[in-house]
Motif scaffolding. Structure first.
Motif, PDB file in Angstrom:
ATOM      1  N   PRO A 196       0.811  -1.235   0.000  1.00 57.83           N
ATOM      2  CA  PRO A 196       0.000   0.000   0.000  1.00 57.83           C
ATOM      3  C   PRO A 196       0.839   1.277   0.000  1.00 57.83           C
ATOM      4  O   PRO A 196       0.528   2.237  -0.723  1.00 57.83           O
ATOM      5  CB  PRO A 196      -0.819  -0.127   1.299  1.00 57.83           C
ATOM      6  N   MET A 197       1.921   1.313   0.802  1.00 57.06           N
ATOM      7  CA  MET A 197       2.760   2.503   0.847  1.00 57.06           C
ATOM      8  C   MET A 197       3.513   2.709  -0.457  1.00 57.06           C
ATOM      9  O   MET A 197       3.729   3.856  -0.886  1.00 57.06           O
ATOM     10  CB  MET A 197       3.743   2.392   2.015  1.00 57.06           C
ATOM     11  N   VAL A 198       3.924   1.618  -1.109  1.00 62.09           N
ATOM     12  CA  VAL A 198       4.604   1.739  -2.397  1.00 62.09           C
ATOM     13  C   VAL A 198       3.680   2.401  -3.416  1.00 62.09           C
ATOM     14  O   VAL A 198       4.074   3.332  -4.135  1.00 62.09           O
ATOM     15  CB  VAL A 198       5.066   0.356  -2.901  1.00 62.09           C
ATOM     16  N   PHE A 199       2.446   1.924  -3.496  1.00 64.22           N
ATOM     17  CA  PHE A 199       1.478   2.528  -4.416  1.00 64.22           C
ATOM     18  C   PHE A 199       1.253   3.995  -4.101  1.00 64.22           C
ATOM     19  O   PHE A 199       1.173   4.843  -4.999  1.00 64.22           O
ATOM     20  CB  PHE A 199       0.137   1.778  -4.360  1.00 64.22           C
ATOM     21  N   LEU A 200       1.145   4.318  -2.803  1.00 68.37           N
ATOM     22  CA  LEU A 200       0.887   5.690  -2.384  1.00 68.37           C
ATOM     23  C   LEU A 200       2.025   6.619  -2.807  1.00 68.37           C
ATOM     24  O   LEU A 200       1.780   7.707  -3.348  1.00 68.37           O
ATOM     25  CB  LEU A 200       0.698   5.739  -0.864  1.00 68.37           C
ATOM     26  N   TYR A 201       3.264   6.182  -2.596  1.00 73.27           N
ATOM     27  CA  TYR A 201       4.414   7.014  -2.973  1.00 73.27           C
ATOM     28  C   TYR A 201       4.505   7.176  -4.491  1.00 73.27           C
ATOM     29  O   TYR A 201       4.751   8.278  -4.997  1.00 73.27           O
ATOM     30  CB  TYR A 201       5.702   6.395  -2.433  1.00 73.27           C
ATOM     31  N   LEU A 202       4.329   6.074  -5.226  1.00 73.36           N
ATOM     32  CA  LEU A 202       4.451   6.152  -6.686  1.00 73.36           C
ATOM     33  C   LEU A 202       3.329   6.979  -7.305  1.00 73.36           C
ATOM     34  O   LEU A 202       3.552   7.750  -8.248  1.00 73.36           O
ATOM     35  CB  LEU A 202       4.464   4.741  -7.283  1.00 73.36           C
ATOM     36  N   ARG A 203       2.110   6.847  -6.785  1.00 70.87           N
ATOM     37  CA  ARG A 203       0.985   7.623  -7.312  1.00 70.87           C
ATOM     38  C   ARG A 203       1.125   9.117  -7.048  1.00 70.87           C
ATOM     39  O   ARG A 203       0.473   9.929  -7.690  1.00 70.87           O
ATOM     40  CB  ARG A 203      -0.331   7.127  -6.692  1.00 70.87           C
ATOM     41  N   ASN A 204       1.975   9.474  -6.105  1.00 75.18           N
ATOM     42  CA  ASN A 204       2.188  10.886  -5.796  1.00 75.18           C
ATOM     43  C   ASN A 204       3.471  11.425  -6.414  1.00 75.18           C
ATOM     44  O   ASN A 204       4.049  12.406  -5.947  1.00 75.18           O
ATOM     45  CB  ASN A 204       2.201  11.104  -4.281  1.00 75.18           C
ATOM     46  N   GLY A 205       3.918  10.784  -7.489  1.00 76.27           N
ATOM     47  CA  GLY A 205       4.992  11.325  -8.300  1.00 76.27           C
ATOM     48  C   GLY A 205       6.391  11.056  -7.813  1.00 76.27           C
ATOM     49  O   GLY A 205       7.349  11.619  -8.361  1.00 76.27           O
ATOM     50  N   ASN A 206       6.579  10.210  -6.806  1.00 80.39           N
ATOM     51  CA  ASN A 206       7.922   9.909  -6.321  1.00 80.39           C
ATOM     52  C   ASN A 206       8.613   8.897  -7.230  1.00 80.39           C
ATOM     53  O   ASN A 206       7.969   8.039  -7.840  1.00 80.39           O
ATOM     54  CB  ASN A 206       7.853   9.351  -4.896  1.00 80.39           C
ATOM     55  N   THR A 207       9.929   8.992  -7.317  1.00 80.47           N
ATOM     56  CA  THR A 207      10.694   8.070  -8.146  1.00 80.47           C
ATOM     57  C   THR A 207      10.796   6.707  -7.473  1.00 80.47           C
ATOM     58  O   THR A 207      10.569   6.564  -6.272  1.00 80.47           O
ATOM     59  CB  THR A 207      12.113   8.609  -8.391  1.00 80.47           C
ATOM     60  N   TRP A 208      11.157   5.696  -8.269  1.00 77.99           N
ATOM     61  CA  TRP A 208      11.319   4.356  -7.724  1.00 77.99           C
ATOM     62  C   TRP A 208      12.409   4.314  -6.655  1.00 77.99           C
ATOM     63  O   TRP A 208      12.256   3.666  -5.625  1.00 77.99           O
ATOM     64  CB  TRP A 208      11.658   3.367  -8.851  1.00 77.99           C
ATOM     65  N   SER A 209      13.538   5.007  -6.922  1.00 80.50           N
ATOM     66  CA  SER A 209      14.641   4.980  -5.955  1.00 80.50           C
ATOM     67  C   SER A 209      14.227   5.608  -4.621  1.00 80.50           C
ATOM     68  O   SER A 209      14.538   5.070  -3.544  1.00 80.50           O
ATOM     69  CB  SER A 209      15.856   5.707  -6.519  1.00 80.50           C
ATOM     70  N   TYR A 210      13.515   6.727  -4.681  1.00 76.08           N
ATOM     71  CA  TYR A 210      13.056   7.377  -3.454  1.00 76.08           C
ATOM     72  C   TYR A 210      12.022   6.516  -2.738  1.00 76.08           C
ATOM     73  O   TYR A 210      12.048   6.377  -1.508  1.00 76.08           O
ATOM     74  CB  TYR A 210      12.457   8.746  -3.782  1.00 76.08           C
ATOM     75  N   THR A 211      11.117   5.898  -3.501  1.00 73.03           N
ATOM     76  CA  THR A 211      10.086   5.038  -2.916  1.00 73.03           C
ATOM     77  C   THR A 211      10.707   3.831  -2.215  1.00 73.03           C
ATOM     78  O   THR A 211      10.303   3.462  -1.108  1.00 73.03           O
ATOM     79  CB  THR A 211       9.108   4.564  -4.004  1.00 73.03           C
ATOM     80  N   ILE A 212      11.699   3.226  -2.855  1.00 73.93           N
ATOM     81  CA  ILE A 212      12.368   2.069  -2.249  1.00 73.93           C
ATOM     82  C   ILE A 212      13.088   2.482  -0.970  1.00 73.93           C
ATOM     83  O   ILE A 212      13.035   1.783   0.052  1.00 73.93           O
ATOM     84  CB  ILE A 212      13.352   1.426  -3.250  1.00 73.93           C
ATOM     85  N   ASP A 213      13.774   3.630  -1.005  1.00 72.89           N
ATOM     86  CA  ASP A 213      14.467   4.121   0.187  1.00 72.89           C
ATOM     87  C   ASP A 213      13.505   4.358   1.344  1.00 72.89           C
ATOM     88  O   ASP A 213      13.780   4.015   2.494  1.00 72.89           O
ATOM     89  CB  ASP A 213      15.200   5.429  -0.127  1.00 72.89           C
ATOM     90  N   MET A 214      12.361   4.942   1.047  1.00 71.66           N
ATOM     91  CA  MET A 214      11.429   5.351   2.091  1.00 71.66           C
ATOM     92  C   MET A 214      10.581   4.201   2.627  1.00 71.66           C
ATOM     93  O   MET A 214      10.227   4.180   3.802  1.00 71.66           O
ATOM     94  CB  MET A 214      10.509   6.460   1.556  1.00 71.66           C
ATOM     95  N   THR A 215      10.221   3.259   1.767  1.00 72.73           N
ATOM     96  CA  THR A 215       9.229   2.255   2.163  1.00 72.73           C
ATOM     97  C   THR A 215       9.749   0.815   2.185  1.00 72.73           C
ATOM     98  O   THR A 215       9.166  -0.032   2.851  1.00 72.73           O
ATOM     99  CB  THR A 215       8.014   2.294   1.221  1.00 72.73           C
TER     100      THR A 215
END
Length: 364
Positions: A307-326
Motif C-alpha cells: 500500500p505505501m509503495v502505491f501511495l508514494y508512486l501515485r504521488n509522483g515519487n521516483t522508484w529509488s526514493y520510494t524504495i528508500d522510504m518504504t
C-alpha cells in the motif's frame, strides 16, 4: 460410526461456540463506557471530484448520519452527525445503515471510529476452534503458549516504555529467548527434541542477527535510513534489531523443528545410524525448506509494504526514493532473516546428528 458421531459432535460444539461468542458482541454495548450508536439513516449531501498536483483524482462527499444510542444515559435517543469522507477511504470512512459507531463528545458529537469487536471476536474464536479441532491433545499447550507469549510481549513493551535506561535490544533479546523456551517447551514437552530445537533456534537467531549487525557496522550503515521507521518515538536502531530478532526467531524455530522431527523419525526407523547419515539427511531436508521459508518472509514483507509503495508512486515519487522510504529496511530485514534461515540448517543438522549418534555409541 460412533467415532464419526463423536467427531461431528465435537465440531458442532466448536461451531456453536464460535457463533455464540460472536453473537454476544451484539449485546455487549452495556459494558462500554464509550457512547455507542447505530446508524439508522444515511443521507448523502454534496459530492465533488478533487484532483491533486499529481493528477490523482478522488471524490469528496458529506454524509448526514442519523444514529441511535445503544448505551449510556442517552440510550434509544437519536442525533444527527455529519461525516466527511473521500471515496478512496484512505484516511476517512463512508458509513452505512446498521454499522455501530464509537462516539465522543466535547463541544459537539464526533465519530471515533467503527465498533469492530464482532470481527475481532469471530477471528479469535475461529482460530481457537480450529486449533482445538485439528491439533487435538496438544491444542491446550498451543493456546497456552500463545497466551503466555502475549503476556511476556506486553511486559517487554511496558519495560521499554517505563524504563528509559533499560536498553531495548537487551529487553527484546531476553524476550526472544523466553518466546522460544515457552513455545517449544509447551509444544514439544521436556524431551531431547526440545533441547535441540531450542539451542539451534537461539544459536541460529544470534548468528543471523550478529552477522547482519557486523555487516551494517563495517559499512557504517551506508544507505540505510533507520530514521524512516514508521511512527518511531525513540532511537530507531535498537528497535530495528529488536524486531529483527523476533522475525528471525520465528523462521529459525519453524525450520529447526522440521529438521529435528525428521531426524528423530530416522532414529525411530533404525537406531544404528552414523553421524554422517544423520547430518547429510538433515542438510538435504534443510535445503528443501530454505527456499520456501525465505520466499514466505519476502511475500509477507511485500504484502505489508505494497500500500505505501502505491501511495508514494501515485504521488509522483521516483522508484529509488520510494524504495528508500518504504522498502529498504524491510529488504534488509528479509536478507538478514534469510541468513539466519540458511545458518539454521547446518546448526540444527550438527546438533541433532551429534546427539543421536552419541546415543548410539552409549547404547553399545
Amino acid at each position: 460410526m460412533s467415532f464419526s458421531r463423536s467427531k461431528l459432535l465435537k465440531w458442532a460444539i466448536l461451531l456453536l461456540a464460535v457463533i455464540g461468542l460472536t453473537a454476544l458482541t451484539h449485546f455487549d454495548t452495556v459494558f462500554y463506557q464509550t457512547p455507542i450508536a447505530q446508524v439508522v439513516r444515511v443521507k448523502e449531501n454534496d459530492s465533488h471530484r478533487t484532483r491533486d498536483y499529481f493528477t490523482n483524482e478522488d471524490r469528496s462527499a458529506t454524509q448526514q448520519l442519523t444514529v441511535k444510542f445503544l448505551n449510556t444515559k442517552r440510550k434509544n435517543q437519536k442525533i444527527t452527525i455529519s461525516n466527511q469522507y473521500v471515496a478512496s477511504e484512505v484516511l476517512t470512512q463512508k458509513y452505512r445503515v446498521g454499522q455501530r459507531l464509537l462516539l465522543s463528545h466535547k463541544k459537539w458529537w464526533g465519530i471515533i471510529g467503527q465498533k469492530r469487536d464482532t470481527f475481532l471476536v469471530f477471528t479469535i474464536t475461529l482460530m481457537l476452534a480450529l486449533t482445538i479441532g485439528l491439533t487435538k491433545k496438544i491444542s491446550l499447550r498451543i493456546i497456552g503458549s500463545l497466551g503466555l507469549n502475549f503476556i511476556f510481549f506486553i511486559l517487554a513493551i511496558l519495560l521499554d516504555i517505563n524504563f528509559e535506561d533499560a536498553p531495548a535490544v537487551f529487553i527484546f533479546a531476553i524476550l526472544t529467548i523466553v518466546f522460544a523456551f515457552i513455545t517449544l517447551l509447551l509444544v514439544l514437552g521436556r524431551r531431547k527434541q526440545f533441547v535441540i530445537v531450542f539451542l539451534s533456534t537461539i544459536l541460529s537467531t544470534a548468528a543471523g542477527v550478529g552477522i547482519g549487525a557486523i555487516t551494517i557496522a563495517v559499512n557504517h550503515a551506508s544507505g540505510i535510513h533507520f530514521e524512516y521507521m514508521d511512527f518511531i518515538t525513540q532511537f530507531p536502531i535498537p528497535l530495528f534489531y529488536s524486531e529483527l530478532m523476533i522475525g528471525v526467531l520465528g523462521a529459525a524455530m519453524d525450520e529447526s523443528s522440521d529438521i529435528t522431527a525428521m531426524m528423530f523419525g530416522m532414529q525411530r526407523e533404525r537406531a544404528d545410524r552414523s553421524f554422517g547419515e544423520y547430518f547429510v539427511s538433515g542438510m538435504r531436508v534443510g535445503r528443501d525448506i530454505v527456499g520456501s521459508l525465505t520466499n514466505v518472509l519476502f511475500m509477507v514483507f511485500i504484502a505489508n509494504t505494497l500500500p505505501m509503495v502505491f501511495l508514494y508512486l501515485r504521488n509522483g515519487n521516483t522508484w529509488s526514493y520510494t524504495i528508500d522510504m518504504t522498502m529498504m529496511l524491510g529488504l534488509l530485514s528479509t536478507m538478514i532473516s534469510a541468513i539466519g534461515i540458511v545458518l539454521t540448517v547446518p546448526i540444527t543438522s550438527w546438533l541433532s546428528a551429534s546427539l543421536l549418534s552419541a546415543e548410539k555409541r552409549l547404547a553399545r
